[in-house]
Enzyme design. Structure first.
Site: not given
Ligand code: FE
Length: 179
Positions: A93, A96, A111, A142, A145, A148, A155, A165
């Site tokens: 992440c 964090c 994609c 995450c 923390c 997003h 799929d 994704c």
């Molecule tokens: Fe995080």
């Protein structure tokens, strides 16, 4: 609102038609950037839960990371540093430092976003139902923390059938060391 300037909505059709493939093109990103050095909460070893107010995140994260991590913006497809990157190591992440994915779980999904079929451990992420934009999707956050990261779909390739994704901008890649 200011953060909307950074919001790049991705085409629904691109998400829904995205399919899995076997290989990426192996291109190295121009620079594999690590998270901001002014972020005192960033740690590759501390797994203790972080619950910080938005005002703190805004101070310690680069703006492009902040908008995705804390306001669920989405980077444009085929623009992130990891969508076609092939390196051996661990993705963490960017907010964090929490370990999220190993490179051997990464696959080329065509994609335009980095995609993985499994997380590095069960608690590395958490999930939330996202009903925005007229769709019902599973948001991936995450596990340390709450930032997003992206969404997960059903799929993906074997063995899990999952497609995590992710947005490149909220990932940090650390290559394995050769000992
Ligand atoms: Fe995080």
């Amino acid at each position: 609102m200011k953060h909307l300037l950074f919001l790049f909505l991705f085409p629904v059709a691109a998400v829904l038609s995205c399919s899995s493939g076997n290989t990426g093109n192996g291109t190295n990103p121009a620079s594999v950037q690590q998270s901001s050095p002014v972020n005192p909460y960033y740690s590759r070893t501390d797994t203790a839960r972080l619950d910080l107010p938005d005002s703190v995140w805004k101070k310690v994260l680069p703006p492009e990371v902040y908008e995705v991590a804390r306001h669920a913006a989405t980077e444009r497809a085929f623009t992130g540093k990891y969508w076609d990157f092939e390196g051996t190591g661990t993705y963490s992440c960017a907010a964090c430092g929490n370990a999220l994915f190993r490179s051997d779980a990464k696959f080329s999904s065509t994609c335009g976003w980095p995609s993985f079929f499994e997380t590095v451990r069960s608690g590395s992420v958490e999930y939330r139902t996202d009903k925005s934009y007229g769709m019902e999707r599973t948001e991936v956050l995450c596990g340390r923390c709450g930032s997003h990261l992206g969404h997960v779909f059903d799929d993906g390739p074997p063995p899990t059938g999952k497609r995590f994704c992710m947005n490149s901008v909220v990932l940090d890649f650390e290559p394995d060391t050769r000992d």
